[in-house]
Design a protein around this motif. Structure first.
Motif, PDB file in Angstrom:
ATOM      1  N   ILE A   1       0.907  -1.204  -0.066  1.00 38.37           N
ATOM      2  CA  ILE A   1       0.019  -0.014   0.014  1.00 38.37           C
ATOM      3  C   ILE A   1       0.851   1.351   0.114  1.00 38.37           C
ATOM      4  CG2 ILE A   1      -1.769   1.375   1.239  1.00 38.37           C
ATOM      5  CD1 ILE A   1      -2.711  -1.229   2.324  1.00 38.37           C
ATOM      6  N   PHE A   2       0.515   2.077  -0.804  1.00 33.57           N
ATOM      7  CA  PHE A   2       1.270   3.687  -1.083  1.00 33.57           C
ATOM      8  C   PHE A   2       0.203   4.487  -0.404  1.00 33.57           C
ATOM      9  CE2 PHE A   2       3.035   0.667  -4.198  1.00 33.57           C
ATOM     10  CZ  PHE A   2       4.380   0.917  -3.893  1.00 33.57           C
ATOM     11  N   ARG A   3       0.584   5.163   0.515  1.00 32.02           N
ATOM     12  CA  ARG A   3      -0.304   6.290   0.926  1.00 32.02           C
ATOM     13  C   ARG A   3       0.579   7.694   1.200  1.00 32.02           C
ATOM     14  NH1 ARG A   3      -2.638   2.296   4.798  1.00 32.02           N
ATOM     15  NH2 ARG A   3      -5.071   2.328   4.156  1.00 32.02           N
ATOM     16  N   ASN A   4      -0.001   8.737   1.028  1.00 31.10           N
ATOM     17  CA  ASN A   4       0.644  10.124   1.298  1.00 31.10           C
ATOM     18  C   ASN A   4       1.190  10.078   2.838  1.00 31.10           C
ATOM     19  OD1 ASN A   4       0.082  12.988   2.595  1.00 31.10           O
ATOM     20  ND2 ASN A   4       0.809  13.170   0.730  1.00 31.10           N
ATOM     21  N   ASP A   5       2.547  10.783   2.858  1.00 28.88           N
ATOM     22  CA  ASP A   5       3.366  10.885   4.039  1.00 28.88           C
ATOM     23  C   ASP A   5       3.624  12.256   4.300  1.00 28.88           C
ATOM     24  OD1 ASP A   5       4.833  11.052   6.340  1.00 28.88           O
ATOM     25  OD2 ASP A   5       5.952   9.425   5.753  1.00 28.88           O
ATOM     26  N   VAL A   6       3.103  13.080   4.886  1.00 26.89           N
ATOM     27  CA  VAL A   6       3.155  14.637   5.227  1.00 26.89           C
ATOM     28  C   VAL A   6       4.737  14.939   5.359  1.00 26.89           C
ATOM     29  CG1 VAL A   6       0.821  15.012   5.605  1.00 26.89           C
ATOM     30  CG2 VAL A   6       2.752  14.644   7.400  1.00 26.89           C
ATOM     31  N   ASN A   7       5.546  13.907   5.741  1.00 28.24           N
ATOM     32  CA  ASN A   7       6.973  14.074   6.013  1.00 28.24           C
ATOM     33  C   ASN A   7       7.850  13.591   5.184  1.00 28.24           C
ATOM     34  OD1 ASN A   7       6.219  15.355   8.756  1.00 28.24           O
ATOM     35  ND2 ASN A   7       5.998  13.209   9.334  1.00 28.24           N
ATOM     36  N   ASP A   8       7.260  13.166   3.752  1.00 29.43           N
ATOM     37  CA  ASP A   8       7.830  12.416   2.954  1.00 29.43           C
ATOM     38  C   ASP A   8       7.577  13.126   1.592  1.00 29.43           C
ATOM     39  OD1 ASP A   8       9.354  10.879   1.035  1.00 29.43           O
ATOM     40  OD2 ASP A   8       8.548   9.067   1.743  1.00 29.43           O
ATOM     41  N   LYS A   9       8.345  13.916   0.953  1.00 28.21           N
ATOM     42  CA  LYS A   9       8.020  14.551  -0.196  1.00 28.21           C
ATOM     43  C   LYS A   9       8.282  13.637  -1.626  1.00 28.21           C
ATOM     44  CE  LYS A   9      12.746  16.107  -1.539  1.00 28.21           C
ATOM     45  NZ  LYS A   9      13.560  17.190  -1.785  1.00 28.21           N
ATOM     46  N   PHE A  10       8.688  12.497  -1.267  1.00 29.71           N
ATOM     47  CA  PHE A  10       8.582  11.288  -2.260  1.00 29.71           C
ATOM     48  C   PHE A  10       7.324  10.292  -2.144  1.00 29.71           C
ATOM     49  CE2 PHE A  10      13.196  12.568  -1.875  1.00 29.71           C
ATOM     50  CZ  PHE A  10      13.275  13.271  -3.237  1.00 29.71           C
ATOM     51  N   SER A  11       6.352  10.772  -1.344  1.00 28.89           N
ATOM     52  CA  SER A  11       5.296   9.814  -1.070  1.00 28.89           C
ATOM     53  C   SER A  11       4.195  10.439  -2.168  1.00 28.89           C
ATOM     54  CB  SER A  11       4.961   9.906   0.256  1.00 28.89           C
ATOM     55  OG  SER A  11       4.232  11.040   0.540  1.00 28.89           O
TER      56      SER A  11
ATOM     57  N   PHE B   1       7.675   8.707  -5.725  1.00 27.19           N
ATOM     58  CA  PHE B   1       6.969   9.274  -6.597  1.00 27.19           C
ATOM     59  C   PHE B   1       7.392  10.510  -6.772  1.00 27.19           C
ATOM     60  CE2 PHE B   1       4.594   5.972  -4.262  1.00 27.19           C
ATOM     61  CZ  PHE B   1       3.531   5.796  -5.318  1.00 27.19           C
ATOM     62  N   THR B   2       7.205  11.012  -8.081  1.00 26.68           N
ATOM     63  CA  THR B   2       7.401  12.534  -8.393  1.00 26.68           C
ATOM     64  C   THR B   2       6.276  13.070  -8.652  1.00 26.68           C
ATOM     65  OG1 THR B   2       9.450  11.916  -9.555  1.00 26.68           O
ATOM     66  CG2 THR B   2       8.430  14.186 -10.083  1.00 26.68           C
ATOM     67  N   ARG B   3       5.888  14.044  -7.867  1.00 24.82           N
ATOM     68  CA  ARG B   3       4.695  15.020  -7.846  1.00 24.82           C
ATOM     69  C   ARG B   3       4.483  16.095  -9.059  1.00 24.82           C
ATOM     70  NH1 ARG B   3       3.845  15.893  -1.396  1.00 24.82           N
ATOM     71  NH2 ARG B   3       4.378  13.714  -0.770  1.00 24.82           N
ATOM     72  N   TYR B   4       3.392  16.125  -9.658  1.00 22.16           N
ATOM     73  CA  TYR B   4       3.324  17.234 -10.526  1.00 22.16           C
ATOM     74  C   TYR B   4       1.762  17.956 -10.127  1.00 22.16           C
ATOM     75  CZ  TYR B   4       6.627  14.944 -13.326  1.00 22.16           C
ATOM     76  OH  TYR B   4       7.728  14.181 -13.934  1.00 22.16           O
ATOM     77  N   LEU B   5       1.847  19.192  -9.659  1.00 22.97           N
ATOM     78  CA  LEU B   5       0.834  19.676  -9.226  1.00 22.97           C
ATOM     79  C   LEU B   5       0.626  21.074 -10.065  1.00 22.97           C
ATOM     80  CD1 LEU B   5       1.520  19.617  -5.425  1.00 22.97           C
ATOM     81  CD2 LEU B   5       0.227  18.181  -6.632  1.00 22.97           C
ATOM     82  N   HIS B   6      -0.739  21.536 -10.070  1.00 24.60           N
ATOM     83  CA  HIS B   6      -1.353  22.616 -10.758  1.00 24.60           C
ATOM     84  C   HIS B   6      -0.607  23.822  -9.940  1.00 24.60           C
ATOM     85  CE1 HIS B   6      -3.566  25.962 -12.925  1.00 24.60           C
ATOM     86  NE2 HIS B   6      -4.187  25.982 -11.729  1.00 24.60           N
ATOM     87  N   THR B   7       0.031  24.826 -10.638  1.00 26.96           N
ATOM     88  CA  THR B   7       0.135  26.031 -10.096  1.00 26.96           C
ATOM     89  C   THR B   7      -0.062  27.245 -11.007  1.00 26.96           C
ATOM     90  OG1 THR B   7       2.499  26.335 -11.075  1.00 26.96           O
ATOM     91  CG2 THR B   7       2.230  24.931  -8.915  1.00 26.96           C
TER      92      THR B   7
END
Length: 592
Positions: free
Chosen positions: A68-78, A113-119
């Motif tokens: 299972i992969f979940r978001n970890d607020v302390n891990d920018k690669f999650s 994970f690499t994140r791509y967010l709208h800015t």
């Protein structure tokens, strides 16, 4: 534990016994390790692993367990968000994941994970809610809640395309739910306000043609697929299932009004299986439309909850169908399940005496004997379909805990039990004949488990759970113990003998809790023989736990252990390892 291959072989040999349920499904839920019970997206990677997107986490399933992969607020690669909407693997093996809050690219090598967010900056994804993902050429196409975004993997730039009320050649809506590239390379986009086709792409401008159902109704397109004739099938939220003829560029009728009205109007996902049937996932379940225009609604006979609120359907490389539902996990249909029916204590055709079946054997009179661990033996006759029992309830025996069976040439069914030794049943007279067992052998085995048996001519080989191997001569009632006495030059690697095989070369193989043993039966002398040891470390006095043995048509021996399967070939006095399969335990064995 019993090796499932043995059961598979049995079912195929006696396949005509079983009634066919074409759509029996296996359900996976949170009790199996799934992170959450609403499965919104499904994909399979190049390694065959299944990926499931839920409302609370991304799941990777390797056939044995869920990661299972979940978001970890302390891990920018999650992963950026736990609410998964779309999954797609690109040609480099990276997994792209759309969520309610951001696009993610998972690198399986780095496990990041690499994140791509709208800015507000240029060349970012148009919106963070990513509903659909497709790789087209060297680009990744993303359908979001606010426009279509195209990512050029070489340049690393995002380009977004939007609807405009002032331009009829733009997208009919900014809410993109599905993307399809046809076999001819045409690109179709399903939006919440219609279906459109990309008709040109010049100087960075994309032009589309909208195909409305009529002049008044807007189509909320949730799924688009192509059949082998090139027709498009469209699943909508408000107009049900539609068929679009690409040659005529128009919607066409495919069912009578009466039959069409049976299909729910809210269609979430579509897939065409290898037989050409269309699987339709809707709000109230699964419909299957055959090429002959037959229509069937299916339910999961293995799940009392049935199937409804279908969100995703996926066909894997094998042709199996995975069905993701809201609140009810993911269901798997595999064509191999067509050959299987389940029989238990409540079955009408073959009511078993107990639900744990440890051994199965048949005789020349079309009887099949099912040895159970609590209800004795259930006997089913294939011709008459009569069912009878050998157990304490019928008064024939008090030995209900059956572990092994073997049928001798004189029609005696030898029966090994978990804790009450050995028994003998005459299949002709239909009586227990324990007087065939020497009193001394009865005393020796009265508190021992008999886990394996092999009758060969007048010799019965008995594998015990603690007393080694016993060679019993059924004619003169003499027996010999071959045990684990390491002080002797010839010894078994362990006294717990789980499995016995006599191969075509007339050797007996013994799978123990601590290694594999082989004895040649050519000119066998009970007073002088040799035992070869395999998968056993003499210095450590330890080895593999051998659970099952099987010889195939090419004289290869399949050795099933708790951790792997070995395929070996005997050459002179040594074995050649043909193949070693590291297979998850849950795929190979059924606990007892």
């Amino acid at each position: 534990m019993k090796f499932k291959i043995a059961l598979i072989l049995f079912v195929f040999v006696f396949g005509n016994l079983f009634s066919q349920n074409k759509y029996r499904l296996k359900n996976f839920s949170t009790t199996d390790g799934l992170s959450q019970s609403s499965v919104i997206a499904i994909h399979q990677d190049k390694f065959g692993q299944m990926w499931f997107g839920t409302r609370d986490g991304l799941n990777k399933y390797d056939g044995s367990r869920f990661t299972i992969f979940r978001n970890d607020v302390n891990d920018k690669f999650s992963i950026s968000n736990n609410d998964i909407l779309a999954i797609e693997e690109d040609n480099s093996g990276k997994i792209w994941v759309g969520t309610y809050n951001g696009l993610n690219c998972y690198n399986p090598i780095s496990n990041r994970f690499t994140r791509y967010l709208h800015t507000k900056a240029n060349h970012t994804i148009s919106n963070n809610a990513v509903w659909s993902i497709r790789e087209i050429g060297g680009e990744m196409w993303f359908g979001t809640s606010k426009g279509l975004t195209i990512f050029n993997k070489k340049s690393g730039l995002f380009t977004s395309v939007f609807h405009s009320d002032d331009d009829a050649s733009t997208l009919p809506s900014n809410n993109i739910l599905s993307i399809l590239r046809t076999k001819k390379g045409e690109i179709w986009i399903g939006t919440t306000k219609g279906l459109c086709q990309l008709i040109s792409r010049k100087n960075g401008k994309l032009s589309f043609k909208n195909f409305p159902l009529n002049t008044t109704d807007l189509l909320n397109v949730q799924s688009v697929i192509e059949d082998k004739e090139g027709n498009l099938w469209i699943g909508t939220k408000n107009k049900g299932l539609l068929k679009f003829d690409q040659k005529e560029k128009s919607f066409v009728t495919f069912l009578s009004n009466e039959k069409y009205s049976e299909i729910n109007t809210d269609i979430r996902s579509l897939i065409i299986d290898k037989q050409g049937s269309l699987w339709v996932g809707s709000y109230d379940g699964i419909y299957i439309l055959g090429q002959d225009k037959s229509l069937q609604k299916i339910n999961n006979s293995n799940n009392s909850n049935g199937i409804d609120k279908v969100k995703s359907i996926f066909m894997d490389k094998k042709g199996s169908i995975w069905i993701g539902c809201y609140y009810k996990g993911v269901n798997l249909w595999d064509i191999s399940n067509v050959n299987f029916s389940n029989y238990n204590q409540t079955s009408k055709k073959i009511p078993m005496s107990f639900d744990v079946v440890s051994s199965i054997i048949s005789d020349q009179n079309d009887n099949i004997y099912f040895g159970t661990e609590g209800g004795g033996i259930t006997i089913y006759n294939k011709k008459s379909e009569a069912v009878s029992y050998i157990n304490s309830k019928t008064g024939q025996t008090h030995k209900n805990d059956i572990k092994a069976m073997s049928l001798s040439e004189d029609h005696i069914l030898w029966i090994g039990t978990f804790s009450k030794g050995l028994s003998a049943y005459n299949t002709i007279s239909k009586r227990i004949e324990d007087n065939r067992i020497a009193p001394d052998l009865t005393d020796l085995l009265k508190e021992s488990g008999v886990y394996s048996l092999k009758a060969e001519n007048k010799i019965l080989w008995i594998g015990t759970f603690g007393k080694g191997l016993i060679r019993y001569n059924t004619s003169d009632k003499t027996f010999q113990i071959i045990g684990n006495d390491i002080s002797k030059p010839t010894f078994l690697t362990n006294n717990m003998v789980r499995s016995i095989l006599i191969d075509k070369q007339n050797s007996i193989w013994l799978g123990t809790q601590n290694g594999l043993n082989r004895i040649s039966l050519q000119n066998f002398n009970p007073k002088k023989y040799k035992i070869q040891h395999f998968f056993y470390d003499h210095s450590a006095l330890s080895g593999d736990d051998i659970l099952t043995l099987f010889e195939d048509s090419q004289n290869k021996i399949w050795v099933g252990t708790k951790a792997r399967v070995y395929i070996i070939l005997m050459e002179k006095n040594s074995i050649k390892l043909v193949l070693k399969l590291e297979i998850p335990l849950s795929l190979l064995f059924t606990p007892f």
